[in-house]
Design a protein around this motif. Structure first.
Motif, mmCIF file in Angstrom:
data_model
loop_
_atom_site.group_PDB
_atom_site.id
_atom_site.type_symbol
_atom_site.label_atom_id
_atom_site.label_comp_id
_atom_site.label_asym_id
_atom_site.label_seq_id
_atom_site.Cartn_x
_atom_site.Cartn_y
_atom_site.Cartn_z
ATOM 1 N N ALA A 193 0.832 -1.202 0.000
ATOM 2 C CA ALA A 193 0.000 0.000 0.000
ATOM 3 C C ALA A 193 0.871 1.257 0.000
ATOM 4 O O ALA A 193 0.552 2.256 -0.661
ATOM 5 N N LYS A 194 1.979 1.217 0.733
ATOM 6 C CA LYS A 194 2.906 2.357 0.760
ATOM 7 C C LYS A 194 3.516 2.585 -0.611
ATOM 8 O O LYS A 194 3.616 3.739 -1.084
ATOM 9 N N LEU A 195 3.926 1.498 -1.273
ATOM 10 C CA LEU A 195 4.484 1.614 -2.618
ATOM 11 C C LEU A 195 3.449 2.159 -3.592
ATOM 12 O O LEU A 195 3.745 3.020 -4.426
ATOM 13 N N ARG A 196 2.228 1.667 -3.484
ATOM 14 C CA ARG A 196 1.148 2.123 -4.360
ATOM 15 C C ARG A 196 0.841 3.610 -4.143
ATOM 16 O O ARG A 196 0.616 4.365 -5.099
ATOM 17 N N ASP A 197 0.869 4.053 -2.892
ATOM 18 C CA ASP A 197 0.601 5.457 -2.584
ATOM 19 C C ASP A 197 1.694 6.368 -3.130
ATOM 20 O O ASP A 197 1.417 7.470 -3.614
ATOM 21 N N ILE A 198 2.953 5.929 -3.035
ATOM 22 C CA ILE A 198 4.065 6.740 -3.553
ATOM 23 C C ILE A 198 3.935 6.905 -5.065
ATOM 24 O O ILE A 198 4.125 8.009 -5.611
ATOM 25 N N ARG A 199 3.596 5.830 -5.760
ATOM 26 C CA ARG A 199 3.444 5.900 -7.213
ATOM 27 C C ARG A 199 2.271 6.802 -7.609
ATOM 28 O O ARG A 199 2.381 7.631 -8.523
ATOM 29 N N LYS A 200 1.145 6.642 -6.920
ATOM 30 C CA LYS A 200 -0.014 7.474 -7.232
ATOM 31 C C LYS A 200 0.265 8.946 -6.959
ATOM 32 O O LYS A 200 -0.128 9.816 -7.745
ATOM 33 N N ASP A 201 0.929 9.234 -5.850
ATOM 34 C CA ASP A 201 1.242 10.607 -5.505
ATOM 35 C C ASP A 201 2.132 11.250 -6.569
ATOM 36 O O ASP A 201 1.911 12.399 -6.973
ATOM 37 N N PHE A 202 3.132 10.510 -7.029
ATOM 38 C CA PHE A 202 4.034 11.018 -8.067
ATOM 39 C C PHE A 202 3.283 11.278 -9.373
ATOM 40 O O PHE A 202 3.418 12.343 -9.994
ATOM 41 N N LEU A 203 2.458 10.327 -9.795
ATOM 42 C CA LEU A 203 1.738 10.461 -11.063
ATOM 43 C C LEU A 203 0.685 11.564 -11.002
ATOM 44 O O LEU A 203 0.511 12.330 -11.958
ATOM 45 N N HIS A 204 -0.031 11.664 -9.888
ATOM 46 C CA HIS A 204 -1.074 12.687 -9.762
ATOM 47 C C HIS A 204 -0.474 14.090 -9.760
ATOM 48 O O HIS A 204 -1.008 15.003 -10.402
ATOM 49 N N LYS A 205 0.635 14.282 -9.038
ATOM 50 C CA LYS A 205 1.261 15.599 -8.993
ATOM 51 C C LYS A 205 1.814 15.992 -10.358
ATOM 52 O O LYS A 205 1.683 17.147 -10.787
ATOM 53 N N LEU A 206 2.428 15.025 -11.048
ATOM 54 C CA LEU A 206 2.994 15.325 -12.360
ATOM 55 C C LEU A 206 1.889 15.635 -13.375
ATOM 56 O O LEU A 206 1.985 16.610 -14.129
ATOM 57 N N SER A 207 0.841 14.813 -13.411
ATOM 58 C CA SER A 207 -0.242 15.029 -14.377
ATOM 59 C C SER A 207 -0.974 16.347 -14.108
ATOM 60 O O SER A 207 -1.326 17.070 -15.046
ATOM 61 N N THR A 208 -1.178 16.680 -12.835
ATOM 62 C CA THR A 208 -1.838 17.946 -12.504
ATOM 63 C C THR A 208 -1.000 19.136 -12.941
ATOM 64 O O THR A 208 -1.520 20.122 -13.480
#
Length: 229
Positions: A193-208
């Protein structure tokens, strides 16, 4: 279905625990089951476009679980959320609600964490982009190369990935019915879950960031010639 699976089931000894929870999530689960079966039959008859939908299956207790509440089954009181037959839940808000929610979904993930997801109505905002257009080239060593000469590197997951593999090897050696296996399973789920959250956080910030700064976005991806052939 509601009469058989809820009303009559509560009268049996095996399902009497259904009386301890609110009827609203139970009714929503029956409604979701009806939608799942309709999608399945529409898919096998060719009436539903896209990938073929499989028949609904029972979920495991260790998998992601959710319960949906409609209006009347929940209310917001200051910093707490009240759920029917559960009571007030102390909540850590990630952001203020823009409007009054129409429904609430309580989610429990595989790591044992609980989340509240609200359905609200918002007005779309129009923002002026600083750049007319940008091109993005997705690579392997560099996650993304922008036409503005900006290079975006992907976060390093190697250390966390090694922890996950090491914990999974320990989990495979545990007895299936032991409490030690359940504790190790929960540890592996938290690491994933921690790994998944780090990936989502990176992708969401970059896409935004890319969407807010550019009006037109063109993306390309590198393809291995051997794979392409």
């Amino acid at each position: 279905m509601q009469k058989i699976c809820i009303t009559q089931a509560k009268k049996t000894q095996e399902r009497e625990w259904l009386s301890e929870v609110s009827n609203i999530p139970l009714q929503q689960s029956i409604a979701d089951l009806g939608v799942a079966w309709n999608n399945f039959f529409a898919s096998i008859k060719g009436k539903r476009k896209g990938k073929r939908v499989n028949s609904p299956k029972f979920k495991k207790r260790t998998n992601r679980q959710s319960a949906r509440f409609r209006k009347g089954g929940f209310s917001i009181k200051a910093a707490k959320v009240f759920l029917a037959k559960i009571g007030c839940i102390k909540t850590k808000w990630s952001r203020p609600l823009p409007s009054e929610p129409s429904s609430l979904t309580v989610i429990k993930d595989t790591a044992g964490r609980y989340f509240l997801s609200f359905v609200v109505e918002v007005q779309p905002e129009t923002k002026l982009a600083s750049n007319p257009a940008v091109g993005i080239d997705l690579g392997i060593k560099i996650f993304a190369a922008l036409s503005t000469s900006e290079r975006v590197a992907s976060p390093s997951y190697s250390k966390l990935d090694r922890k996950i593999r090491r914990s999974q090897r320990k989990l495979s050696r545990r007895s299936k019915t032991s409490k030690r296996r359940e504790r190790m399973r929960l540890k592996v789920a938290k690491l994933k879950a921690k790994l998944r959250d780090i990936r989502k956080d990176f992708l969401h910030k970059l896409s935004t960031k890319v969407i807010n700064e550019n009006q037109v976005i063109a993306a390309s991806k590198c393809v291995d010639k051997a794979t392409q052939n």
